[in-house]
Design a protein around this motif. Structure first.
Motif, mmCIF file in Angstrom:
data_model
loop_
_atom_site.group_PDB
_atom_site.id
_atom_site.type_symbol
_atom_site.label_atom_id
_atom_site.label_comp_id
_atom_site.label_asym_id
_atom_site.label_seq_id
_atom_site.Cartn_x
_atom_site.Cartn_y
_atom_site.Cartn_z
ATOM 1 N N MET A 86 0.840 -1.167 0.000
ATOM 2 C CA MET A 86 0.000 0.000 0.000
ATOM 3 C C MET A 86 0.894 1.242 0.000
ATOM 4 O O MET A 86 1.527 1.535 1.010
ATOM 5 C CB MET A 86 -0.901 0.014 1.215
ATOM 6 C CG MET A 86 -1.797 -1.185 1.353
ATOM 7 S SD MET A 86 -3.151 -1.006 0.218
ATOM 8 C CE MET A 86 -4.080 -2.428 0.646
ATOM 9 N N PRO A 87 0.965 1.954 -1.087
ATOM 10 C CA PRO A 87 1.849 3.112 -1.144
ATOM 11 C C PRO A 87 1.365 4.267 -0.263
ATOM 12 O O PRO A 87 0.237 4.726 -0.389
ATOM 13 C CB PRO A 87 1.851 3.506 -2.617
ATOM 14 C CG PRO A 87 0.674 2.839 -3.223
ATOM 15 C CD PRO A 87 0.308 1.681 -2.345
ATOM 16 N N CYS A 88 2.244 4.682 0.650
ATOM 17 C CA CYS A 88 1.975 5.801 1.557
ATOM 18 C C CYS A 88 3.253 6.599 1.737
ATOM 19 O O CYS A 88 4.345 6.096 1.486
ATOM 20 C CB CYS A 88 1.527 5.310 2.929
ATOM 21 S SG CYS A 88 -0.053 4.476 2.929
ATOM 22 N N PHE A 123 3.490 12.291 13.901
ATOM 23 C CA PHE A 123 3.679 12.210 12.457
ATOM 24 C C PHE A 123 2.354 11.861 11.808
ATOM 25 O O PHE A 123 1.423 11.403 12.466
ATOM 26 C CB PHE A 123 4.750 11.183 12.073
ATOM 27 C CG PHE A 123 4.290 9.752 12.158
ATOM 28 C CD1 PHE A 123 3.870 9.081 11.019
ATOM 29 C CD2 PHE A 123 4.283 9.076 13.370
ATOM 30 C CE1 PHE A 123 3.436 7.759 11.099
ATOM 31 C CE2 PHE A 123 3.866 7.756 13.451
ATOM 32 C CZ PHE A 123 3.432 7.098 12.316
ATOM 33 N N ALA A 124 2.292 12.100 10.525
ATOM 34 C CA ALA A 124 1.118 11.717 9.737
ATOM 35 C C ALA A 124 1.593 11.123 8.430
ATOM 36 O O ALA A 124 2.633 11.523 7.901
ATOM 37 C CB ALA A 124 0.213 12.918 9.477
ATOM 38 N N TYR A 125 0.834 10.162 7.953
ATOM 39 C CA TYR A 125 1.129 9.625 6.633
ATOM 40 C C TYR A 125 -0.118 9.723 5.776
ATOM 41 O O TYR A 125 -1.235 9.758 6.278
ATOM 42 C CB TYR A 125 1.657 8.183 6.697
ATOM 43 C CG TYR A 125 0.660 7.137 7.134
ATOM 44 C CD1 TYR A 125 -0.185 6.535 6.210
ATOM 45 C CD2 TYR A 125 0.576 6.739 8.460
ATOM 46 C CE1 TYR A 125 -1.093 5.566 6.603
ATOM 47 C CE2 TYR A 125 -0.328 5.768 8.859
ATOM 48 C CZ TYR A 125 -1.158 5.187 7.922
ATOM 49 O OH TYR A 125 -2.047 4.232 8.310
ATOM 50 N N GLY A 126 0.109 9.801 4.489
ATOM 51 C CA GLY A 126 -0.993 9.906 3.545
ATOM 52 C C GLY A 126 -0.826 8.915 2.414
ATOM 53 O O GLY A 126 0.288 8.469 2.121
ATOM 54 N N SER A 127 -1.931 8.574 1.805
ATOM 55 C CA SER A 127 -1.897 7.622 0.705
ATOM 56 C C SER A 127 -1.294 8.277 -0.543
ATOM 57 O O SER A 127 -1.390 9.486 -0.745
ATOM 58 C CB SER A 127 -3.302 7.102 0.411
ATOM 59 O OG SER A 127 -4.165 8.173 0.098
ATOM 60 N N LEU A 128 -0.643 7.457 -1.346
ATOM 61 C CA LEU A 128 -0.037 7.890 -2.603
ATOM 62 C C LEU A 128 -0.791 7.238 -3.759
ATOM 63 O O LEU A 128 -1.586 6.313 -3.548
ATOM 64 C CB LEU A 128 1.436 7.470 -2.636
ATOM 65 C CG LEU A 128 2.343 8.109 -1.587
ATOM 66 C CD1 LEU A 128 3.730 7.480 -1.619
ATOM 67 C CD2 LEU A 128 2.426 9.615 -1.793
ATOM 68 N N PRO A 129 -0.563 7.705 -4.984
ATOM 69 C CA PRO A 129 -1.218 7.079 -6.134
ATOM 70 C C PRO A 129 -0.981 5.562 -6.137
ATOM 71 O O PRO A 129 0.121 5.090 -5.841
ATOM 72 C CB PRO A 129 -0.544 7.747 -7.328
ATOM 73 C CG PRO A 129 -0.141 9.096 -6.806
ATOM 74 C CD PRO A 129 0.265 8.852 -5.379
ATOM 75 N N SER A 144 -10.522 9.163 5.274
ATOM 76 C CA SER A 144 -10.277 8.521 3.988
ATOM 77 C C SER A 144 -11.562 8.471 3.179
ATOM 78 O O SER A 144 -12.660 8.668 3.702
ATOM 79 C CB SER A 144 -9.741 7.100 4.180
ATOM 80 O OG SER A 144 -10.734 6.276 4.757
ATOM 81 N N ARG A 145 -11.362 8.193 1.911
ATOM 82 C CA ARG A 145 -12.469 7.955 0.991
ATOM 83 C C ARG A 145 -11.954 6.988 -0.069
ATOM 84 O O ARG A 145 -10.731 6.857 -0.258
ATOM 85 C CB ARG A 145 -12.972 9.252 0.371
ATOM 86 C CG ARG A 145 -11.959 9.908 -0.533
ATOM 87 C CD ARG A 145 -12.514 11.166 -1.133
ATOM 88 N NE ARG A 145 -11.521 11.732 -2.041
ATOM 89 C CZ ARG A 145 -11.592 12.913 -2.564
ATOM 90 N NH1 ARG A 145 -12.612 13.692 -2.272
ATOM 91 N NH2 ARG A 145 -10.669 13.348 -3.382
ATOM 92 N N PRO A 146 -12.845 6.307 -0.759
ATOM 93 C CA PRO A 146 -12.383 5.367 -1.782
ATOM 94 C C PRO A 146 -11.524 6.075 -2.828
ATOM 95 O O PRO A 146 -11.830 7.188 -3.260
ATOM 96 C CB PRO A 146 -13.686 4.839 -2.403
ATOM 97 C CG PRO A 146 -14.699 5.005 -1.314
ATOM 98 C CD PRO A 146 -14.298 6.271 -0.601
ATOM 99 N N GLY A 147 -10.439 5.418 -3.202
ATOM 100 C CA GLY A 147 -9.541 6.000 -4.187
ATOM 101 C C GLY A 147 -9.594 5.310 -5.534
ATOM 102 O O GLY A 147 -8.926 5.725 -6.470
ATOM 103 N N ALA A 148 -10.359 4.244 -5.620
ATOM 104 C CA ALA A 148 -10.504 3.495 -6.867
ATOM 105 C C ALA A 148 -11.942 3.006 -6.961
ATOM 106 O O ALA A 148 -12.619 2.857 -5.944
ATOM 107 C CB ALA A 148 -9.538 2.311 -6.891
#
Length: 90
Positions: free
Chosen positions: A1-3, A17-23, A51-55
């Motif tokens: 899972m790219p983050c 810290f915070a992380y976020g989703s990547l493409p 979050s929300r659906p990304g695909a």
């Protein structure tokens, strides 16, 4: 899972810290973890996420995604609580 890490902070009284989703991640969102010292004997742990659906397909399995996110959140909180109890007992 790219983050990726979005931000971080490290001071005498706070580690965060915070992380976020990547493409390529099935969700679009971020999660922040904040551990702050209140006084010599007290600290707080804050977990914030969105979050929300990304695909298209992650939208189709949204109930399963929510279940998995809820389980992960509970694990984060349980782990922090267990470490706090362990450290307090030393």
């Amino acid at each position: 899972m790219p983050c990726g890490v979005v931000w971080s902070e490290n001071t005498n009284n706070k580690a965060a810290f915070a992380y976020g989703s990547l493409p390529g991640h099935p969700e679009q969102g971020e999660a922040a973890f904040i551990l702050a010292r209140v006084d010599d004997y007290t600290a707080t742990f804050t977990l914030r996420s969105f979050s929300r659906p990304g695909a298209w397909w992650s939208n189709a399995v949204a109930p399963l995604t929510r279940l998995l996110q809820t389980r992960a959140t509970r694990r984060f909180i349980t782990t922090m609580r267990d470490h706090a109890i362990y450290l307090n007992g030393k």
